[in-house]
Motif scaffolding. Structure first.
Motif, PDB file in Angstrom:
ATOM      1  N   SER A 290       0.857  -1.182   0.000  1.00  0.00           N
ATOM      2  CA  SER A 290       0.000   0.000   0.000  1.00  0.00           C
ATOM      3  C   SER A 290       0.892   1.231   0.000  1.00  0.00           C
ATOM      4  O   SER A 290       1.927   1.252   0.667  1.00  0.00           O
ATOM      5  CB  SER A 290      -0.877   0.051   1.253  1.00  0.00           C
ATOM      6  OG  SER A 290      -1.841  -0.968   1.241  1.00  0.00           O
ATOM      7  N   TRP A 291       0.482   2.229  -0.759  1.00  0.00           N
ATOM      8  CA  TRP A 291       1.193   3.505  -0.779  1.00  0.00           C
ATOM      9  C   TRP A 291       0.207   4.600  -0.433  1.00  0.00           C
ATOM     10  O   TRP A 291      -0.964   4.547  -0.797  1.00  0.00           O
ATOM     11  CB  TRP A 291       1.770   3.785  -2.162  1.00  0.00           C
ATOM     12  CG  TRP A 291       2.805   2.810  -2.602  1.00  0.00           C
ATOM     13  CD1 TRP A 291       4.121   2.796  -2.255  1.00  0.00           C
ATOM     14  CD2 TRP A 291       2.617   1.697  -3.456  1.00  0.00           C
ATOM     15  NE1 TRP A 291       4.764   1.744  -2.853  1.00  0.00           N
ATOM     16  CE2 TRP A 291       3.858   1.041  -3.607  1.00  0.00           C
ATOM     17  CE3 TRP A 291       1.519   1.154  -4.123  1.00  0.00           C
ATOM     18  CZ2 TRP A 291       4.031  -0.090  -4.382  1.00  0.00           C
ATOM     19  CZ3 TRP A 291       1.688   0.026  -4.896  1.00  0.00           C
ATOM     20  CH2 TRP A 291       2.939  -0.578  -5.011  1.00  0.00           C
ATOM     21  N   ALA A 292       0.703   5.605   0.256  1.00  0.00           N
ATOM     22  CA  ALA A 292      -0.149   6.735   0.634  1.00  0.00           C
ATOM     23  C   ALA A 292       0.642   8.025   0.456  1.00  0.00           C
ATOM     24  O   ALA A 292       1.754   8.149   0.971  1.00  0.00           O
ATOM     25  CB  ALA A 292      -0.608   6.597   2.084  1.00  0.00           C
ATOM     26  N   ASN A 293       0.081   8.953  -0.295  1.00  0.00           N
ATOM     27  CA  ASN A 293       0.728  10.259  -0.401  1.00  0.00           C
ATOM     28  C   ASN A 293      -0.272  11.403  -0.279  1.00  0.00           C
ATOM     29  O   ASN A 293      -0.023  12.496  -0.715  1.00  0.00           O
ATOM     30  CB  ASN A 293       1.554  10.378  -1.692  1.00  0.00           C
ATOM     31  CG  ASN A 293       0.741  10.260  -2.948  1.00  0.00           C
ATOM     32  OD1 ASN A 293      -0.485  10.302  -2.910  1.00  0.00           O
ATOM     33  ND2 ASN A 293       1.405  10.108  -4.067  1.00  0.00           N
ATOM     34  N   GLN A 294      -1.386  11.104   0.354  1.00  0.00           N
ATOM     35  CA  GLN A 294      -2.388  12.125   0.650  1.00  0.00           C
ATOM     36  C   GLN A 294      -2.389  12.341   2.159  1.00  0.00           C
ATOM     37  O   GLN A 294      -2.610  11.391   2.925  1.00  0.00           O
ATOM     38  CB  GLN A 294      -3.756  11.676   0.158  1.00  0.00           C
ATOM     39  CG  GLN A 294      -4.834  12.708   0.355  1.00  0.00           C
ATOM     40  CD  GLN A 294      -6.176  12.221  -0.191  1.00  0.00           C
ATOM     41  OE1 GLN A 294      -6.263  11.213  -0.877  1.00  0.00           O
ATOM     42  NE2 GLN A 294      -7.223  12.947   0.144  1.00  0.00           N
ATOM     43  N   PRO A 295      -2.129  13.575   2.624  1.00  0.00           N
ATOM     44  CA  PRO A 295      -2.053  13.821   4.068  1.00  0.00           C
ATOM     45  C   PRO A 295      -3.339  13.477   4.800  1.00  0.00           C
ATOM     46  O   PRO A 295      -4.440  13.699   4.299  1.00  0.00           O
ATOM     47  CB  PRO A 295      -1.786  15.324   4.165  1.00  0.00           C
ATOM     48  CG  PRO A 295      -1.173  15.678   2.855  1.00  0.00           C
ATOM     49  CD  PRO A 295      -1.840  14.775   1.845  1.00  0.00           C
ATOM     50  N   GLY A 296      -3.177  12.901   5.964  1.00  0.00           N
ATOM     51  CA  GLY A 296      -4.274  12.638   6.888  1.00  0.00           C
ATOM     52  C   GLY A 296      -3.956  13.399   8.159  1.00  0.00           C
ATOM     53  O   GLY A 296      -4.138  14.606   8.226  1.00  0.00           O
ATOM     54  N   SER A 297      -3.390  12.685   9.147  1.00  0.00           N
ATOM     55  CA  SER A 297      -3.025  13.365  10.390  1.00  0.00           C
ATOM     56  C   SER A 297      -1.651  12.898  10.856  1.00  0.00           C
ATOM     57  O   SER A 297      -1.180  11.817  10.506  1.00  0.00           O
ATOM     58  CB  SER A 297      -4.063  13.103  11.477  1.00  0.00           C
ATOM     59  OG  SER A 297      -4.084  11.728  11.809  1.00  0.00           O
TER      60      SER A 297
ATOM     61  N   VAL B 281       4.355   0.701   2.230  1.00  0.00           N
ATOM     62  CA  VAL B 281       4.327  -0.478   3.100  1.00  0.00           C
ATOM     63  C   VAL B 281       4.188  -1.704   2.208  1.00  0.00           C
ATOM     64  O   VAL B 281       3.336  -1.740   1.327  1.00  0.00           O
ATOM     65  CB  VAL B 281       3.142  -0.434   4.097  1.00  0.00           C
ATOM     66  CG1 VAL B 281       3.179  -1.642   5.027  1.00  0.00           C
ATOM     67  CG2 VAL B 281       3.140   0.860   4.884  1.00  0.00           C
ATOM     68  N   SER B 282       5.033  -2.699   2.441  1.00  0.00           N
ATOM     69  CA  SER B 282       4.954  -3.950   1.705  1.00  0.00           C
ATOM     70  C   SER B 282       5.131  -5.082   2.701  1.00  0.00           C
ATOM     71  O   SER B 282       6.001  -5.010   3.577  1.00  0.00           O
ATOM     72  CB  SER B 282       6.045  -3.995   0.632  1.00  0.00           C
ATOM     73  OG  SER B 282       5.938  -5.168  -0.126  1.00  0.00           O
ATOM     74  N   TRP B 283       4.315  -6.135   2.582  1.00  0.00           N
ATOM     75  CA  TRP B 283       4.392  -7.217   3.547  1.00  0.00           C
ATOM     76  C   TRP B 283       4.040  -8.544   2.904  1.00  0.00           C
ATOM     77  O   TRP B 283       3.382  -8.606   1.888  1.00  0.00           O
ATOM     78  CB  TRP B 283       3.516  -6.928   4.755  1.00  0.00           C
ATOM     79  CG  TRP B 283       2.050  -6.889   4.481  1.00  0.00           C
ATOM     80  CD1 TRP B 283       1.140  -7.873   4.753  1.00  0.00           C
ATOM     81  CD2 TRP B 283       1.287  -5.824   3.890  1.00  0.00           C
ATOM     82  NE1 TRP B 283      -0.127  -7.489   4.371  1.00  0.00           N
ATOM     83  CE2 TRP B 283      -0.057  -6.235   3.832  1.00  0.00           C
ATOM     84  CE3 TRP B 283       1.625  -4.568   3.397  1.00  0.00           C
ATOM     85  CZ2 TRP B 283      -1.063  -5.429   3.317  1.00  0.00           C
ATOM     86  CZ3 TRP B 283       0.622  -3.772   2.873  1.00  0.00           C
ATOM     87  CH2 TRP B 283      -0.702  -4.206   2.845  1.00  0.00           C
TER      88      TRP B 283
ATOM     89  N   PHE C 125       8.615 -10.888   6.826  1.00  0.00           N
ATOM     90  CA  PHE C 125       9.154 -10.015   5.789  1.00  0.00           C
ATOM     91  C   PHE C 125       8.212  -8.835   5.591  1.00  0.00           C
ATOM     92  O   PHE C 125       7.075  -9.001   5.147  1.00  0.00           O
ATOM     93  CB  PHE C 125       9.321 -10.765   4.461  1.00  0.00           C
ATOM     94  CG  PHE C 125      10.318 -11.884   4.524  1.00  0.00           C
ATOM     95  CD1 PHE C 125      11.646 -11.649   4.863  1.00  0.00           C
ATOM     96  CD2 PHE C 125       9.927 -13.177   4.259  1.00  0.00           C
ATOM     97  CE1 PHE C 125      12.554 -12.680   4.927  1.00  0.00           C
ATOM     98  CE2 PHE C 125      10.832 -14.221   4.316  1.00  0.00           C
ATOM     99  CZ  PHE C 125      12.157 -13.973   4.651  1.00  0.00           C
ATOM    100  N   ALA C 126       8.698  -7.637   5.933  1.00  0.00           N
ATOM    101  CA  ALA C 126       7.885  -6.435   5.788  1.00  0.00           C
ATOM    102  C   ALA C 126       8.793  -5.225   5.650  1.00  0.00           C
ATOM    103  O   ALA C 126       9.916  -5.200   6.165  1.00  0.00           O
ATOM    104  CB  ALA C 126       6.970  -6.251   6.995  1.00  0.00           C
ATOM    105  N   PHE C 127       8.280  -4.227   4.959  1.00  0.00           N
ATOM    106  CA  PHE C 127       8.955  -2.948   4.809  1.00  0.00           C
ATOM    107  C   PHE C 127       7.915  -1.872   5.052  1.00  0.00           C
ATOM    108  O   PHE C 127       6.805  -1.950   4.512  1.00  0.00           O
ATOM    109  CB  PHE C 127       9.530  -2.795   3.395  1.00  0.00           C
ATOM    110  CG  PHE C 127      10.041  -1.408   3.118  1.00  0.00           C
ATOM    111  CD1 PHE C 127      11.319  -1.044   3.502  1.00  0.00           C
ATOM    112  CD2 PHE C 127       9.234  -0.470   2.493  1.00  0.00           C
ATOM    113  CE1 PHE C 127      11.792   0.240   3.258  1.00  0.00           C
ATOM    114  CE2 PHE C 127       9.694   0.827   2.245  1.00  0.00           C
ATOM    115  CZ  PHE C 127      10.981   1.174   2.623  1.00  0.00           C
ATOM    116  N   ALA C 128       8.251  -0.897   5.861  1.00  0.00           N
ATOM    117  CA  ALA C 128       7.349   0.234   6.062  1.00  0.00           C
ATOM    118  C   ALA C 128       8.186   1.484   6.297  1.00  0.00           C
ATOM    119  O   ALA C 128       9.115   1.490   7.117  1.00  0.00           O
ATOM    120  CB  ALA C 128       6.430   0.000   7.257  1.00  0.00           C
ATOM    121  N   TYR C 129       7.858   2.509   5.545  1.00  0.00           N
ATOM    122  CA  TYR C 129       8.547   3.791   5.675  1.00  0.00           C
ATOM    123  C   TYR C 129       7.528   4.886   5.407  1.00  0.00           C
ATOM    124  O   TYR C 129       6.757   4.810   4.441  1.00  0.00           O
ATOM    125  CB  TYR C 129       9.704   3.903   4.671  1.00  0.00           C
ATOM    126  CG  TYR C 129      10.343   5.269   4.676  1.00  0.00           C
ATOM    127  CD1 TYR C 129      11.291   5.602   5.636  1.00  0.00           C
ATOM    128  CD2 TYR C 129       9.980   6.224   3.739  1.00  0.00           C
ATOM    129  CE1 TYR C 129      11.878   6.864   5.656  1.00  0.00           C
ATOM    130  CE2 TYR C 129      10.554   7.485   3.751  1.00  0.00           C
ATOM    131  CZ  TYR C 129      11.497   7.794   4.707  1.00  0.00           C
ATOM    132  OH  TYR C 129      12.066   9.049   4.741  1.00  0.00           O
TER     133      TYR C 129
END
Length: 143
Positions: free
Chosen positions: A26-33, A50-52, A58-62
């Motif tokens: 999942s990718w997110a580039n729209q601001p939330g909070s 995020v990839s899992w 095995f996971a990556f999150a930044y």
């Protein structure tokens, strides 16, 4: 020497075998909070990836959030616990502001990963002291 080469060749296959489980991202580039020590604000911009791999660790999150004041906050997954479900990754995180550590090796999670575009995912570290909820803008699943 041949057995050593065989062992090295077989060990290279372990990640390939592990990746036979579904891989999600999942990718997110729209601001939330963005929440920092109890204060919540809307960041000026965010970039999150995020990839899992379910059934593994095995996971990556930044995630990076920039504020209107010019500060940059980064959330980085350092290590993940085995991932039993599609919606949440528990693990150890580092959180920085302008490259300076705010929380190192802190317990946290990312959740809402099974949500679709337009819905938030949530990163919560150190009992919610550091949190961010960007809006998912893209997904990709390999089954």
């Amino acid at each position: 020497m041949k057995s050593l080469r065989l062992l090295v060749a077989l060990s290279a296959l372990v990640p390939a075998v592990a990746s036979a489980n579904p891989v999600h991202s999942s990718w997110a580039n729209q601001p939330g909070s963005l929440t920092l020590l109890g204060t919540t604000q809307t960041p000026a911009s965010v970039d999150t990836a995020v990839s899992w791999n379910i059934g593994t660790s095995f996971a990556f999150a930044y995630a990076r959030a920039k504020t209107s004041a010019g500060d940059t906050y980064e959330f980085q997954l350092v290590s993940a616990a085995p991932i039993a479900q599609m919606d949440r990754i528990d693990g150890t995180w580092n959180v920085t502001r302008n490259g300076v550590a705010l929380c190192s090796q802190c317990t946290g999670f990312v959740s809402g990963l099974s949500s679709w575009m337009g819905k938030p995912l949530t990163i919560s570290v150190d009992g919610g002291n550091y949190a961010m909820s960007p809006i998912i803008t893209s997904r990709y699943d390999i089954h």
